[in-house]
Design a protein around this motif. Structure first.
Motif, PDB file in Angstrom:
ATOM      1  N   ASN A  59       0.846  -1.197   0.000  1.00 48.32           N
ATOM      2  CA  ASN A  59       0.000   0.000   0.000  1.00 48.32           C
ATOM      3  C   ASN A  59       0.883   1.249   0.000  1.00 48.32           C
ATOM      4  O   ASN A  59       1.682   1.457   0.914  1.00 48.32           O
ATOM      5  CB  ASN A  59      -0.884  -0.014   1.249  1.00 48.32           C
ATOM      6  N   TYR A  61       0.479   4.426   0.597  1.00 53.90           N
ATOM      7  CA  TYR A  61       0.356   5.358   1.723  1.00 53.90           C
ATOM      8  C   TYR A  61       1.086   4.809   2.942  1.00 53.90           C
ATOM      9  O   TYR A  61       1.805   5.541   3.643  1.00 53.90           O
ATOM     10  CB  TYR A  61      -1.126   5.586   2.034  1.00 53.90           C
ATOM     11  N   GLU A 318      -6.036   4.630   6.295  1.00 52.65           N
ATOM     12  CA  GLU A 318      -6.530   3.980   5.091  1.00 52.65           C
ATOM     13  C   GLU A 318      -7.893   3.329   5.318  1.00 52.65           C
ATOM     14  O   GLU A 318      -8.793   3.434   4.473  1.00 52.65           O
ATOM     15  CB  GLU A 318      -5.527   2.923   4.613  1.00 52.65           C
TER      16      GLU A 318
END
Length: 429
Positions: A59, A61, A318
């Motif tokens: 991911n 982020y 997230e």
């Protein structure tokens, strides 16, 4: 296709033969992206099993937060750090008011061990109650609870007692109403409590996965968990919710205990918290946490670190910013409903159970409905060949376990269902 024989031989020598691997022909995975994993030949697989990368493999982020913090500072916990405090505050606030403080660690095993010791210090008793088919970790203390029903002498440890996990599919007694079945399982729990009281250990805690994941995600008789919690507290014990698999939006709610309807005294979290970075937590009231700290001077070199805090915050961001709880609830409900519709199409599908994006399909022998572990193994290996990674689990290892990252979509589910239909037609006809 890359030959993995040499790598497997080197692995056995380096790690020792017997280190677990999935599948009859092990996969050599080299990269992940979102819900996908890629092998050394570049073949893409849909990950339907791992809850560690809960917000997706690699991911961006989370990766950025991890790299930024590692490039800035990472030390042990004996310095003040704003982000560590803020992360602990945020994590505690995801629970009710009874959860106030957090002890951070690196694995579910560590967090569960802290929880058990915390309960023992708080109550002055040693007895721990769990189900007869559970799994909570690998240390000597926590491992003593695992799969008691498969042990030669399940009562060998005087401080541990198990009881049959509550379920409606294979109930402990036939022809009972749901209310009567609930009473029957509570009676079994009562016997475990009485045994610990009789041998002088007393009841320190009941520890359960909130959705009984390792037991096979059973449908639990209505009202069992709140009544079980009350029974344990009446005996002077605490209630530990192991949310390592059940928590972090896996069920479409933040916590599995919200689904099964009870309020824990201590909550354990792990795997998905760090999306691959070792991060776990034991959360409880400030009184319980400070009693534990005063008696242990607990310290973990790699826990309560700025790196853990940065990554932990990014994962929570997230989940919240992308409304992954909502995605889990809608996609999970549709996937479960579609699989349930398929029960009638094959006598090998005995039951479909689960919550959110955690679904189990119980495979059975059509002749008598008994668990069919060998069929489950064939199914997961054939699904792997079709590009979908699952595993078999449950008390009888006959439940196909579906637990994809929380970003799993309706389109992903439709593709999986096509592969599922082909697989069942090929191996369960």
């Amino acid at each position: 296709m890359t030959d993995t024989t040499d790598l497997l031989a080197r692995r056995n020598a380096a790690l020792g033969a017997g280190a677990p691997l999935f599948y009859e022909v092990p996969l050599h995975i080299v990269r992940g992206d979102g819900i996908h994993l890629f092998d050394a030949d570049g073949r893409r697989y849909v990950d339907m099993y791992n809850n560690v990368p809960c917000v997706g493999h690699a991911n961006p982020y989370v990766v950025e937060a991890m790299a930024r913090q590692q490039a800035t500072l990472n030390v042990h916990s004996r310095y003040l750090h704003e982000s560590v405090v803020a992360f602990a505050e945020r994590l505690a606030a995801l629970h009710g008011p009874e959860i106030e403080s957090v002890i951070l660690s690196c694995s579910g095993t560590e967090a569960n061990e802290v929880a058990i010791r915390m309960a023992r210090f708080a109550t002055g008793r040693r007895g721990i109650i769990c189900t007869n088919a559970t799994y909570h970790g690998n240390s000597e203390l926590v491992g003593s609870l695992n799969r008691l029903g498969q042990q030669p002498d399940p009562n060998a440890n005087p401080a541990v007692r198990g009881f049959p996990f509550p379920e409606k599919y294979r109930p402990i007694a036939a022809n009972l109403s749901e209310a009567e079945l609930c009473d029957a399982y509570l009676a079994q729990l009562g016997q475990a409590i009485a045994a610990l009281q009789a041998n002088g250990e007393g009841v320190a805690a009941l520890i359960v996965c909130s959705i009984f994941a390792n037991e096979g995600l059973p449908d639990v008789p209505e009202g069992f968990m709140p009544r079980a919690a009350a029974l344990v507290r009446q005996a002077g014990g605490l209630v530990i919710a192991d949310e390592v698999q059940a928590g972090y939006a896996r069920t479409g709610t933040w916590w599995g205990y919200e689904v099964t309807g009870f309020t824990p005294d201590i909550v354990v979290t792990g795997k998905p918290m760090g999306a691959g970075l070792p991060l776990a937590a034991t959360a409880a009231s400030r009184k319980l946490v400070e009693t534990f700290r005063s008696k242990t001077r607990y310290f973990n070199t790699f826990a309560s670190s700025p790196l853990q805090a940065a990554v932990g915050m990014a994962v929570l961001d997230e989940i919240e910013n992308r409304d992954l709880r909502g995605n889990v609830a809608t996609v999970g409900a549709a996937l479960k409903a579609s699989l349930t519709q398929r029960k009638g199409a094959s006598a090998a599908i005995g039951d479909v159970r689960g919550h959110g994006l955690f679904v189990g399909v119980e495979l059975v022998k059509p002749v008598d409905g008994s668990p069919d572990m060998e069929l489950a193994k064939r199914v997961i290996n054939r699904l792997k060949d079709k590009g979908f990674l699952t595993s078999n689990a449950g008390a009888f290892a006959n439940v196909v376990k579906l637990r994809p990252p929380l970003v799993f979509s309706h389109d992903n589910a439709a593709q999986f269902l096509d592969a599922w239909d082909e697989t069942i037609a090929e191996v369960a006809a």
